[in-house]
Design an enzyme around this catalytic site. Structure first.
Site, short mmCIF file in Angstrom:
data_model
loop_
_atom_site.label_atom_id
_atom_site.label_comp_id
_atom_site.label_asym_id
_atom_site.label_seq_id
_atom_site.Cartn_x
_atom_site.Cartn_y
_atom_site.Cartn_z
CE LYS A 105 -4.41 0.74 0.40
NZ LYS A 105 -5.44 -0.49 0.15
N1 GLU Z 1 -7.41 0.03 -3.00
C1 GLU Z 1 -7.93 -1.21 -3.32
C2 GLU Z 1 -7.81 -2.08 -2.04
O1 GLU Z 1 -7.78 -1.61 -0.97
C3 GLU Z 1 -7.56 -1.97 -4.67
C4 GLU Z 1 -6.33 -2.30 -4.69
C5 GLU Z 1 -5.69 -2.82 -6.15
O2 GLU Z 1 -6.42 -2.86 -6.95
O3 GLU Z 1 -4.42 -3.27 -6.18
O4 GLU Z 1 -8.27 -3.20 -2.15
#
Ligand code: GLU
Length: 417
Positions: A105
């Site tokens: 993240k």
């Molecule tokens: N931000 C989204 C999540 O928390 C998607 C992450 C992604 O598609 O890599 O799952």
């Protein structure tokens, strides 16, 4: 009661599953410790000629099963503890739905609404250049999250491609369709929630038709969840909210109209002429069949969990229910379908996007929707089965499924050198 930090909270969830799996302390340490944490402080030239320094993060929690994967958020409260927890959740989420990815993240501490379009673009490009050493289609693939969107992904893709001197479509997902985005990525998290809502109702021997729902958060996740629940499942969505407050109508809101209103009204639902104005707190305590918290973490806590009346909570956001709140809700018999299962539709279609980019071959929306439904349903029943086997809650069962897969990969690969 002392308030736990977000990562500590996430560890508490993990511990409950680890105990049932009888994991040894060294394996627990191996599986919970983030692999890599990068902090970048970088300057951006503002429109008035001044220079402002911003702080950004990228945390890769685990890459045992494949490249790191996870979104990037822009928020004034973002910090290392939060990004670390979000990366941790991505590891288990990708494993629960069976994607060949690890968890990551990123975040920048900024309120993007205070920036001009030019300032935002310069911030995006500089941040992405700063984290580039650990990013790449085979290493770590970012995506949208809170306050980031397909335009921002386009700038990220372009920045990486300019630096590398070739077009690298697969370096981020959630891009516009014109430059390697996937059909159905926009709606994917909301569609995943709609699929899970229907499955849990079937599983409980109930019909989703004519049930009621309240949705907290009206961004990408909340608005598509509300729309698809109401349009495809005949769910009466009686309340929705965003940062400006909540709107309630016991007869059901017209979600399509609300989305159109939001898009013409600076992205917020404030001032919508129909329904009754209520607070965000009141929304969370409505007597509905389904509550979808789809904004930020820590909204259902030890403080308000006792007042929650929903029968089922489907976590659209990451980490909206704290570990203490979980205990209270479990005791009350309220079912919580956890984030690492419920909101995995987004990363699942991100996976499809990445596969399409690597093959330079694109699918139509029907193929995306069919493949998404197949993965979400399988994940739901994998988790439901483990829940019965261990006689535990859905969250702990989902962790057990995820931990088992990540630990298997770790065992097979062995410890280097
Ligand atoms: N931000 C989204 C999540 O928390 C998607 C992450 C992604 O598609 O890599 O799952």
């Amino acid at each position: 009661m002392e308030k736990l930090g977000i990562f500590q909270n996430a560890l508490k969830q993990f511990d409950k599953a680890a105990e049932l799996l009888k994991l040894s302390p060294d394996i627990k340490e191996l599986l919970t410790t983030p692999k890599r944490e990068l902090i970048v402080n970088f300057p951006v030239r503002m429109d008035d000629g001044s220079i402002k320094v911003f702080r950004g993060y990228r945390v890769q929690h685990n890459v045992a099963r494949g490249p790191a994967k996870g979104g990037i958020r822009f928020h004034p409260d973002t910090n290392l503890d939060e990004v670390r927890a979000l990366a941790f959740w991505m590891t288990w989420k990708c494993a629960v739905v069976g994607l060949p990815f690890g968890g990551a993240k990123g975040g920048v501490k900024v309120d993007p609404t205070t920036l001009s379009a030019g300032e935002l673009e310069r911030l995006c490009r500089r941040y992405f250049s700063e984290i580039q050493p650990i990013i790449g289609p085979e290493a770590d693939i970012p995506a949208p999250d809170v306050n980031t969107n397909s335009q921002i992904m386009a700038w990220f893709m372009d920045t990486y491609s300019m630096n590398k001197e070739y077009p690298a479509l697969g370096v981020v997902t959630g891009k516009p369709l014109e430059i390697g985005g996937s059909a159905g990525r926009n709606e994917a998290t909301g569609r995943g929630i709609r699929i899970i809502a229907e499955e849990i109702m079937n599983y409980l021997g109930k019909n989703i038709k004519n049930t009621t729902a309240a949705v907290q958060g009206f961004g990408n996740v909340g608005s598509f969840a509300a729309l698809l629940l109401s349009e495809e499942c005949n769910v009466k969505v009686v309340a929705v909210s965003d940062v400006t407050g909540a709107i309630y109508d016991p007869e059901g809101l017209n979600i399509k109209e609300l989305i159109e209103y939001r898009d013409k009204n600076k992205g917020v639902i404030a001032g919508y002429p129909k329904g009754q104005k209520i607070s965000n707190e009141e929304l969370l305590e409505l007597d509905v069949d389904i509550l979808v918290p789809a904004a930020l973490e820590n909204v259902i806590t030890a403080e308000n969990a006792d007042r929650v009346k929903a029968k089922i909570i489907i976590e659209g956001a990451n980490g909206p229910v704290t570990a203490e709140a979980d205990e209270i809700l479990n005791k009350k018999g309220i079912i919580v379908v956890p984030d690492i299962l419920a909101n995995a539709g987004g990363v699942t279609v991100s996976y499809f996007e990445w596969v399409q980019d690597l093959q330079w071959y694109f699918w139509d929306i029907e193929d995306v929707r069919r493949a998404l439904a197949k993965i979400m349903k399988k994940a739901f029943y994998d988790v439901a089965k483990v829940r019965e086997q261990y006689n535990t809650d859905f969250r702990t069962a989902a962790y057990i499924v995820g931990i088992d897969r990540v630990y298997s990969a770790t065992r097979l690969r062995g410890i280097y050198p």
